[in-house]
Write an enzyme that holds these catalytic residues in place. Structure first.
Site, PDB file in Angstrom:
ATOM      1  CD  GLU A  48      -2.829   1.345   2.331  1.00 29.67           C
ATOM      2  OE1 GLU A  48      -2.763   0.564   3.294  1.00 29.67           O
ATOM      3  OE2 GLU A  48      -3.751   2.156   2.161  1.00 29.67           O
ATOM      4  CB  CYS A 240      -7.370   2.850   3.978  1.00 28.54           C
ATOM      5  SG  CYS A 240      -7.888   1.974   5.441  1.00 28.54           S
ATOM      6  CG  ASN A 371      -8.794  -2.259   2.070  1.00 25.23           C
ATOM      7  OD1 ASN A 371      -8.128  -3.294   2.081  1.00 25.23           O
ATOM      8  ND2 ASN A 371      -8.634  -1.322   2.974  1.00 25.23           N
ATOM      9  CD  GLU A 372      -9.462  -2.751   7.747  1.00 19.51           C
ATOM     10  OE1 GLU A 372      -9.587  -1.542   8.029  1.00 19.51           O
ATOM     11  OE2 GLU A 372      -8.500  -3.433   8.138  1.00 19.51           O
TER      12      GLU A 372
END
Ligand code: AHR
Length: 657
Positions: A48, A240, A371-372
């Site tokens: 990331e 993120c 993603n999350e």
């Protein structure tokens, strides 16, 4: 009374003899009962752009704000001599790279100069070559002389070069500089020597020494750390960053491909995320874009795992969502991405890939949707995405989020939902204290064997009471090692895992701990790095049962273990973690081996728990390798206090099934 005491003493003696016997009982590895196949994707990397991982990190560009697109177009640039010798104007012409700088030199007697500070300085190495380039144009018929200098922190010149710009349309000009000294904090000065007006854009400086020598490529030392892990996959671009603080700043892969100077800059979501670690100069130039991520994955033999935005911004921030009936462009981005990676050169996106230099497909097999994310909003959106993707690309495995926690309401809501929806791979995240990792070495022993596979997608042991770089101590790493034995033992369920985050610039990080730290010239792997690397390069091809007192080795007597067979090299691999302050003399029985081996290769990582690696002592905790002779009757191995020990034992080809 007396009799009772005697009984008690006898009972205690019995218990302690039994405990001692159990402690000394052998670790039994059954070579004849190979179990689950260990997937090639078992150990991978999570990339990331956080902590200056891309710009200022692995992307080797040395000029910050090279095309004046940061919110403040002069961030990173020094134009202090503006009034005396000339002036600069930022002009916005629209398009993906709208701004350029117009330099007007106002004196015949002195040059007008701009200086770029780089990303926390520019790291320059003696005798290395640096390639400078810029796009420029000026009035037809005019010429401009530009002097390019590298200046060290004390103001001394480290190297220089010159170019002459001839009037007319935008053109790229290039020059090379050989550095005469090493400087971790140099700057780049460009002087405009003649009294004419010059337009400039995309001012760039790259080291010649990049990964695979690619011009405009990646920082060699940092990619090498990844290559040495032999990762099974690379997950990109996050994290993120996929989501954005709001939808407008989500990661949009289409803006990161094609000509580098046409990639639209975006603020990095980590720029403002943590007030105490604010990084106002953190932007994404996308010089490292999706094409480069695919190429990197291929270079290091890893499967690409892109994660796409599913119509949701980060739920820790705005949590904005796209209405369900307006998801189409997001879904189209996902479908087009698959075409970009795998489509023939006849297709729109396959053609773009080919034009960028890769006619062959990238063999994309997995895609992360969101993603999350968490909550019903995610489930609704995932359903729509999965239907569309599966219809067109039934072979692509879909990775879904189980939220930010290892358990609790968000996890417990998503887990059954995603199983019902028959997601292929569930992505679990846990950033927790070392004790959690120790206690959870058996987490997957009782997971459903028939449902989706597990991706331990983001994890790291966080030691409390330490800051930043200091968090990467040996206790954290060894606790992760204990936990990983449980991932590998359950390779039938756990198909993927990756530590997170991967990279951090020592002077520009937002999140710690991280796997690999660096500054402008140096880099080192943390103890956690070596744990990841050792598990990855010693994974083997099939799990072998490893038992002590008929149970799995997951914390009893502070020991953790897993075993596998490597069918390619014909070796049994045993990984043992001793999380005790005391050494342990382990007896190992290899059941089912006809011919007892006489020696083994042994790799050891051990240290005091508080210790860590650093720029000064980069290899304080790093693997030690030796060959040990094995006693044929009784194979005993000394496990050092607080250690990870890996044994590779050669066996004859016919062993096992
Ligand atoms: O790894 C850092 C962050 O942790 C990731 O961006 C996010 O997915 C998680 O919350």
């Amino acid at each position: 009374m007396k009799l009772n005491r005697v009984c008690l003493i006898i009972a205690l003696a019995f218990i302690s003899v039994t405990a001692a016997a159990q402690k000394n009982s052998p670790i039994v590895v059954n070579v004849n009962k190979p179990g689950a196949e260990i997937q090639s994707t078992m150990y991978g990397v999570f990339f990331e752009d956080i902590n200056f991982a891309a710009d200022g990190g692995i992307y080797a560009e040395l000029v910050k704000n090279r095309s004046f697109e940061f919110s403040d177009p002069w961030m990173g640039w020094d134009r202090r001599n503006q009034d005396r010798k000339g002036s600069v104007l930022i002009i916005n012409r629209g398009g993906p790279n709208p701004r350029f700088a117009r330099i007007t030199v106002s004196t015949d007697t002195a040059a007008y100069a701009l200086t770029n500070e780089g990303f926390r300085g520019i790291g320059i190495k003696k005798d290395n070559t640096y390639h400078f380039s810029l796009n420029a144009r000026m009035e037809a018929g005019a010429t401009q002389d530009i002097s390019i200098r590298l200046i060290d922190a004390k103001g001394a010149e480290v190297g220089n070069s010159k170019i002459t710009i001839t009037g007319g349309n935008w053109k790229q000009y290039k020059a090379s500089i050989i550095a005469n000294t090493t400087s971790p904090k140099a700057s780049l000065r460009i002087s405009f020597d003649k009294k004419v007006v010059t337009d400039i854009d995309m001012v760039s400086l790259f080291p010649q020494d990049t990964w695979k020598g690619r011009p405009g490529g990646l920082r060699n030392d940092l990619v090498q750390w990844l290559a040495d892990m032999k990762p099974g996959f690379v997950r990109f671009p996050g994290g993120c960053i996929v989501e954005g603080r709001e939808l407008a700043t989500r990661y949009q892969w289409k803006k990161t491909v094609g000509e580098v100077d046409q990639r639209e800059l975006s603020i990095n979501r980590w720029n403002t995320e943590f007030r105490h670690r604010a990084t106002p100069d953190y932007y994404q130039s996308f010089g490292l874009g999706f094409y480069e991520y695919f190429l990197l994955s291929e270079d290091i033999g890893a499967s690409p795992l892109p994660i796409i935005n599913c119509g949701m911004a980060c739920q820790f921030n705005t949590g904005e969502v796209v209405p369900l009936d307006e998801l189409d462009p997001y879904i189209q981005d996902a479908l087009d991405l698959i075409e970009f990676a795998n489509g023939s050169v006849e297709t729109k996106w396959g053609k773009l890939r080919a034009s960028m230099g890769h006619a062959a497909p990238f063999n994309l097999r997995m895609l992360g949707v969101g993603n999350e994310q968490w909550g019903p909003q995610y489930v609704e959106r995932y359903k729509i995405f999965s239907e569309a993707i599966r219809k067109q690309y039934p072979d692509i495995k879909l990775v879904v989020s189980l939220g930010p926690n290892a358990n609790g309401p968000l996890f417990e809501y998503l887990d059954p939902k995603m199983r019902e929806l028959k997601a292929d791979i569930l992505d679990e995240h846990y950033y927790l204290p070392p004790e959690w990792f120790q206690a959870n070495a058996s987490r997957y022993d009782n997971y459903d064997r028939n449902g989706p596979k597990i991706f331990a997608g983001e994890y790291a042991a966080h030691v409390k009471g330490t800051e930043g770089i200091k968090r990467n101590n040996w206790l954290a790493a060894l606790s992760e090692a204990a936990f990983i034995t449980g991932l590998e033992r359950n390779a039938d369920v756990v198909h993927m895992s990756s530590y997170a985050p991967l990279f951090a610039h020592a002077e520009a990080w937002q999140w710690a701990p991280d796997l690999i730290w660096y500054d402008n010239l140096r880099s080192y792997g943390t103890p956690s790095y070596y744990v990841q690397q050792l598990f990855s390069v010693n994974k083997g091809t099939q799990v072998l049962p490893l038992l002590k007192n008929n149970g799995v080795l997951a914390g009893n007597d502070s020991l953790y273990g897993t075993a596998s067979i490597d069918r390619v090299q014909n070796q049994i691999i045993i990984k043992l973690v001793n999380l005790s302050y005391a050494p342990h003399n382990a007896t190992i029985l290899l059941e089912g081996l006809k011919k007892k081996p006489s020696q083994a290769a042994m790799t050891i990582l051990s240290s005091a728990t508080e210790r860590q690696n650093s720029f000064e002592e980069p290899a304080a905790i790093s693997p030690i390798e030796k060959t040990i002779q094995l006693n044929k009757k009784n194979m005993t191995v000394d496990l050092a206090p607080y250690s990870l020990t890996i044994l590779r034992i050669p066996v004859e080809k016919a062993s096992g099934k």
